[in-house]
Design an enzyme around this catalytic site. Structure first.
Site, PDB file in Angstrom:
ATOM      1  N   HIS A  40     -61.813  65.321 -38.522  1.00 18.92           N
ATOM      2  CA  HIS A  40     -63.150  64.913 -38.076  1.00 18.92           C
ATOM      3  C   HIS A  40     -64.031  64.647 -39.309  1.00 18.92           C
ATOM      4  O   HIS A  40     -64.023  65.433 -40.259  1.00 18.92           O
ATOM      5  CB  HIS A  40     -63.766  66.023 -37.214  1.00 18.92           C
ATOM      6  N   ASP A  80     -58.832  72.653 -29.632  1.00 16.90           N
ATOM      7  CA  ASP A  80     -58.936  73.460 -28.414  1.00 16.90           C
ATOM      8  C   ASP A  80     -59.588  72.594 -27.342  1.00 16.90           C
ATOM      9  O   ASP A  80     -59.725  71.380 -27.533  1.00 16.90           O
ATOM     10  CB  ASP A  80     -59.669  74.782 -28.675  1.00 16.90           C
ATOM     11  N   GLY A 127     -62.565  72.229 -26.400  1.00 15.82           N
ATOM     12  CA  GLY A 127     -63.900  71.700 -26.666  1.00 15.82           C
ATOM     13  C   GLY A 127     -63.854  70.411 -27.470  1.00 15.82           C
ATOM     14  O   GLY A 127     -62.777  69.922 -27.828  1.00 15.82           O
TER      15      GLY A 127
HETATM   16  C1  GAR Z   1     -61.707  58.931 -39.325  1.00 12.07           C
HETATM   17  O1  GAR Z   1     -62.831  58.931 -40.150  1.00 12.07           O
HETATM   18  C2  GAR Z   1     -61.651  60.174 -38.477  1.00 12.07           C
HETATM   19  O2  GAR Z   1     -62.149  61.296 -39.120  1.00 12.07           O
HETATM   20  C3  GAR Z   1     -62.539  59.776 -37.323  1.00 12.07           C
HETATM   21  O3  GAR Z   1     -62.183  58.450 -37.041  1.00 12.07           O
HETATM   22  C4  GAR Z   1     -61.783  57.815 -38.272  1.00 12.07           C
HETATM   23  C5  GAR Z   1     -60.441  57.171 -38.041  1.00 12.07           C
HETATM   24  O4  GAR Z   1     -60.056  56.418 -39.156  1.00 12.07           O
HETATM   25  N1  GAR Z   1     -62.322  60.634 -36.195  1.00 12.07           N
HETATM   26  C6  GAR Z   1     -63.293  61.034 -35.373  1.00 12.07           C
HETATM   27  O5  GAR Z   1     -64.442  60.665 -35.470  1.00 12.07           O
HETATM   28  C7  GAR Z   1     -62.832  61.991 -34.274  1.00 12.07           C
HETATM   29  N2  GAR Z   1     -63.943  62.661 -33.683  1.00 12.07           N
HETATM   30  P1  GAR Z   1     -58.553  55.919 -39.306  1.00 12.07           P
HETATM   31  O6  GAR Z   1     -58.165  55.261 -37.986  1.00 12.07           O
HETATM   32  O7  GAR Z   1     -58.632  54.917 -40.413  1.00 12.07           O
HETATM   33  O8  GAR Z   1     -57.698  57.099 -39.616  1.00 12.07           O
END
Ligand code: GAR
Length: 198
Positions: A113, A145, A147
């Site tokens: 995240h 989890d 959440g």
């Molecule tokens: C990443 O920055 C990841 O942390 C975020 O989406 C992006 C995916 O990049 N995830 C979230 O926001 C989940 N809540 P990627 O497809 O290039 O790996």
């Protein structure tokens, strides 16, 4: 010792998936990616999988806007068991994982995240950090989890928020750290996990 088998779920570009593959190629992760799954038709993560000869398929989420239907999760859990998957890695996967998968893989589902959780859960966390005037941000790998972005933290990395930052600049700075953090966190979890050596 046998290689750990990973499954990767993603909705977008798959740069974190790529960082996992790169770490495997460099010999830093004793693992292989057994399969990739996406809820977004044409997502770049699917193209990356096919480029590397890794089986990839769409999840049955069509017609469900933000939801990951229970039936689809149950089907996926069964498929992952058949594939002999040890660890499920959410890499930019934008739907909530619920009971059928959580029960099938207790403390075996990880998520990355783009914030220092518990601050800024949810979507576009880098924008949330900018809007809140935060002096720093970063990224977190945590166990999943029931959440939203609430599970136990495994590792975090920090980045500064710089003057003149745009959402894109801040997200790019966070992603540089994500690409180091995710493979390192997976390595840590695998080290501590009792995987069968069959
Ligand atoms: C990443 O920055 C990841 O942390 C975020 O989406 C992006 C995916 O990049 N995830 C979230 O926001 C989940 N809540 P990627 O497809 O290039 O790996």
């Amino acid at each position: 010792m046998r290689k750990a088998r990973l499954a990767v779920l993603g909705s977008g570009s798959g740069s974190n998936f790529q960082s996992i593959l790169d770490a495997i190629d460099r010999g830093e992760l004793h693992a292989e990616v057994a399969a990739v799954f996406s809820d977004v038709p044409g997502a770049r993560i699917l193209q990356r999988a096919s480029l590397h000869g890794i089986p990839a398929r769409m999840l049955d989420c069509a017609g469900f806007r933000n939801k990951f239907p229970e039936e689809a999760q149950r089907k996926l859990a069964e498929e992952l068991k058949v594939l002999g998957v040890d660890l499920v890695c959410l890499a930019g996967f934008m739907r909530l994982v619920k009971k059928p998968l959580l029960d099938a893989f207790p403390r075996r589902i990880l998520n990355i995240h783009p914030s220092l959780l518990p601050r800024f859960p949810g979507v576009e966390a880098w924008k949330q950090a900018l809007d809140a005037g935060a002096a720093e941000s970063g990224c977190t790998v945590h166990f999943v989890d029931a959440g939203m972005d609430t599970g136990a933290v495994i590792r975090q990395a920090r980045v500064p928020v710089c003057p003149g930052d745009t959402p894109e600049k801040l997200h790019a700075r966070i992603q540089e750290q994500e690409h180091l953090l995710y493979p390192a966190a997976i390595r840590e979890v695998l080290r501590n996990a009792a995987l069968g050596n069959d």
